[in-house]
Design an enzyme around this catalytic site. Sequence first.
Site, short mmCIF file in Angstrom:
data_model
loop_
_atom_site.label_atom_id
_atom_site.label_comp_id
_atom_site.label_asym_id
_atom_site.label_seq_id
_atom_site.Cartn_x
_atom_site.Cartn_y
_atom_site.Cartn_z
N LYS A 157 51.89 39.05 56.65
CA LYS A 157 51.38 39.94 57.71
C LYS A 157 50.09 39.37 58.30
O LYS A 157 49.87 39.40 59.52
CB LYS A 157 51.14 41.33 57.13
CG LYS A 157 52.45 42.01 56.71
CD LYS A 157 52.20 43.21 55.82
CE LYS A 157 53.50 43.93 55.49
NZ LYS A 157 53.37 44.90 54.39
N VAL A 175 54.05 44.49 60.53
CA VAL A 175 52.73 44.55 59.90
C VAL A 175 52.25 45.99 59.81
O VAL A 175 52.21 46.71 60.82
CB VAL A 175 51.69 43.73 60.71
CG1 VAL A 175 50.31 43.81 60.06
CG2 VAL A 175 52.12 42.28 60.85
N THR A 212 66.15 50.88 53.75
CA THR A 212 65.10 51.89 53.95
C THR A 212 64.74 52.03 55.43
O THR A 212 64.79 53.13 55.99
CB THR A 212 63.83 51.46 53.16
OG1 THR A 212 64.21 51.25 51.80
CG2 THR A 212 62.75 52.52 53.22
N VAL A 213 64.42 50.92 56.08
CA VAL A 213 63.94 51.01 57.47
C VAL A 213 65.10 51.30 58.43
O VAL A 213 64.97 52.15 59.33
CB VAL A 213 63.20 49.70 57.88
CG1 VAL A 213 62.64 49.84 59.29
CG2 VAL A 213 62.09 49.39 56.90
N GLY A 256 60.58 53.43 47.48
CA GLY A 256 61.02 52.61 48.62
C GLY A 256 59.90 51.87 49.32
O GLY A 256 60.04 51.45 50.46
N LYS A 262 58.37 40.20 58.51
CA LYS A 262 57.12 39.43 58.51
C LYS A 262 57.29 38.04 57.91
O LYS A 262 56.63 37.10 58.32
CB LYS A 262 56.01 40.19 57.80
CG LYS A 262 56.38 40.70 56.40
CD LYS A 262 56.77 42.14 56.40
CE LYS A 262 57.50 42.50 55.12
NZ LYS A 262 57.66 43.89 54.90
N GLY A 284 53.40 48.79 58.61
CA GLY A 284 54.32 49.92 58.80
C GLY A 284 54.11 50.69 60.09
O GLY A 284 54.29 50.15 61.18
#
Length: 434
Positions: free
Chosen positions: A207, A134, A14-15, A189, A107, A136
């Site tokens: 986080k 942390v 996803t990221v 997601g 994290k 997003g």
Amino acid sequence: MTKTVRLGIAGLGTVGGGVLDILAKHAALVMARAGAKIEVTAVSARNKAKNRGHDLSRLTWYDDPVKLAADANIDVFIELMGGDGDPAKAAVELAINAGKHVITANKALLAHHGSALARLAEQKGVALNFEASVAGGIPIIKTIREGLAGNRVGKLFGIMNGTCNYILTKMANEGRSFADVLKEAQALGYAEADPTFDVGGFDTAHKLAVLTSLAFGSEVNLGAIDIEGIEAITLEDIRNASDLGYKIKLLGVAVASEEGIEQRVSPTLVPKGSPVSDTDGVFNAVVVKGDFVGDLMLEGRGAGAHPTASAVLSDIVDIARGNFRPAFGVPAADLRPYKAAPPKAHEGGYYVALELRDKPGAVAAVARVLAEENISIESIVQRGKSEKDAVRATAPFILITHDTVDTAMRAALARIETDGHVASHPRMIRIERL
Ligand code: HSE
């Protein structure tokens, strides 16, 4: 000639996909801000065949992220795989030892090994940047590390898990079950690979551990956090809380005083209209209380491809500009050993939901146990019986307590359960006045 900063990205989920999207869409903008050409030269992921909507054919592909970390043709290693152990840990350590800057959204890795990794990065003179780890897209790391450098922070709290906030919001607004909404969050997601990390409160704890260290200048200490997730929260709790003027949110809270630090993650009743109570859906919000700035709240998208990738981009630009600092604000050697504060009465009291057996003496017995544990009742709410209550010969019974210590509450509820006055496990939720 413009310099080129070469990136190696480990993890194209996803990221990682979001980072490729932004680099493709905003190439000129990012280059102008970075003062350098930003080029992805190598990647690694589990499945080479998967179509990610980007042409990766000219990039060096690695099945093994650790090998990517050793690639002599990258300047920055971007770790977007997750997990507190190997291969993420081995790859990050190898990259740092090889003199490469590291960006991570991980994290869990930071919560477990943050202080050691920060020390290693400083020894090697490279950056360890983790804005995406942390909340997003919310630039909370930069805000605490740089923007609040002139403040002593006494408290921070917030909603730091988009999945939990999404679930609680949908349950409240649409009367849907926990399991049903969790499935939706996974499909969108937001959730971790293992969603128990989200709903069990562990992701929030990871986080919080990072923010606590940054804000208070102490070593990262995940083990010191009391963690409770949202799995036991029912639709009835959400409705009862609403009737009483509260919403239920999963909060991470850290408080520093002369006595030490207190960190906890738990579902919490927050008064409607208070900071963070209106932060709904996948949104996160973090409140930081600085001695000179006062209260600051940052709200934004806490999960999802593009918001999280936006945070990674900010780290890339900082590194390209040579603008990086000690990972946790002060040099790792100066981080203070973590000192836990002794338990004290929780200001705000507790919400307690009991499924009381409908027979004479039950209420009196509950009241007696609470009195013996030195817990004072602020209010009692008797709800109408549902069909389920009629069948089970029970009555819903809600209590709000005055300020009291957590251990006394747990002891009282354990006694009430053992004494057989309730038909199911009592639920207790902290109330925060905020
Ligand atoms: N699973 C996380 C969340 C993703 O729901 O917030 C961002 O860390």
